[in-house]
Write a protein that holds these residues in place. Structure first.
Motif, PDB file in Angstrom:
ATOM      1  N   THR A  13       0.842  -1.186   0.000  1.00 43.82           N
ATOM      2  CA  THR A  13       0.000   0.000   0.000  1.00 43.82           C
ATOM      3  C   THR A  13       0.886   1.248   0.000  1.00 43.82           C
ATOM      4  N   THR A  15       1.667   5.260   1.616  1.00 45.24           N
ATOM      5  CA  THR A  15       1.591   6.059   2.844  1.00 45.24           C
ATOM      6  C   THR A  15       0.266   6.783   2.942  1.00 45.24           C
ATOM      7  N   LYS A  17      -2.838   5.643   3.290  1.00 46.87           N
ATOM      8  CA  LYS A  17      -4.075   4.995   2.853  1.00 46.87           C
ATOM      9  C   LYS A  17      -4.541   3.983   3.892  1.00 46.87           C
ATOM     10  N   LYS A  18      -5.631   4.274   4.539  1.00 49.48           N
ATOM     11  CA  LYS A  18      -6.142   3.449   5.642  1.00 49.48           C
ATOM     12  C   LYS A  18      -6.308   1.991   5.218  1.00 49.48           C
ATOM     13  N   LEU A  19      -5.931   1.090   6.115  1.00 53.54           N
ATOM     14  CA  LEU A  19      -6.117  -0.326   5.810  1.00 53.54           C
ATOM     15  C   LEU A  19      -6.498  -1.099   7.065  1.00 53.54           C
ATOM     16  N   SER A  80      -3.388   5.627   9.126  1.00 48.65           N
ATOM     17  CA  SER A  80      -2.536   6.364   8.201  1.00 48.65           C
ATOM     18  C   SER A  80      -1.165   5.688   8.168  1.00 48.65           C
TER      19      SER A  80
END
Lengths: 115, 112
Positions: A13, A15, A17-19, A80
């Motif tokens: 992913t 930096t 980007k919520k996961l 984040s």
């Protein structure tokens, strides 16, 4: 089959980007926890939960969130993500009573890369 | 702060020999000490537990000792086999503490 499952197993992913990494166990365990594993540093506990709606910080909780709304599930949330969260993550579970706590059952791991 | 130290170097041994791994801890008063095995790319698997009032525990070819005075546990693999090649992790636990910390592990390679 008694097991701890994690999804996804691999994730790349960027930096910020919520996961969410999911963890589920089918053994009716009260205790669940998340670890990260980095070379030379061993397994470090991020958060743990002793039952539904009961969570507490481990050794390295900064930058992570968890929730325990159901007994079988314990998702790990990175609101984040940053590159220093690139790591191999493991979920684990166990019974809580007495010495049963001493046998942790681990999931297969999630390899996360944050670019 | 609490600290767990395992053999810093990997262990390479000949099949049939005994591998001895060390786990030293500081600022713990563990009621238990757990040992796990981890294969590359997989989650750790529980092997053995030793209690503070036990000096030694055995399981098949594995032997664990626990010296609370020295703050040390030794893990022995006797009559080692190539299938024993893995990383071995120790985890001391205080009786009322539900956090769990692991050492960085010792990687054992058994040559045929």
């Amino acid at each position: 089959e008694a097991q701890v499952t994690q999804n996804p197993r691999y994730l790349i992913t960027v930096t910020g980007k919520k996961l969410t990494v999911t963890c589920s166990q089918n053994m009716n365990h009260e205790y669940m926890s998340w670890y990260r594993q980095d070379p030379g540093l061993g397994l470090r506990q991020i958060y743990y939960s002793m039952n539904v709606e009961v969570t507490d910080k481990g050794d390295v909780p900064e930058g992570y969130k968890v929730s325990r709304k159901e007994k079988r599930n314990f998702p790990l949330i990175l609101e984040s993500p940053s590159p220093n969260q690139t790591s191999l993550y493991f979920c684990a579970s166990s019974f809580l009573a007495g010495e049963a706590y001493n046998e942790q059952f681990f999931g297969p791991g999630t390899r996360l890369t944050v670019l | 702060s609490q600290k767990i130290e395992q053999n810093s170097e990997a262990l390479n041994i000949q099949e049939g020999k005994t591998a001895t791994l060390t786990c030293n801890y500081t600022n713990y008063s563990p009621a238990y000490l757990q040992w796990y095995r981890q294969d590359p790319g997989r989650g750790p698997v529980f092997l053995l537990l030793i209690r503070e009032n036990e000096k030694e525990k055995r399981k098949e070819r594995l032997k664990v000792t626990f010296d609370t005075t020295l703050k040390q546990s030794l893990f022995h693999i006797t009559a080692s086999q190539p299938a024993d090649s893995a990383t071995y992790l120790c985890a001391p636990r205080d009786s009322n503490d539900y956090k769990l910390s692991f050492g960085a592990g010792t990687t054992v390679t058994v040559r045929a």
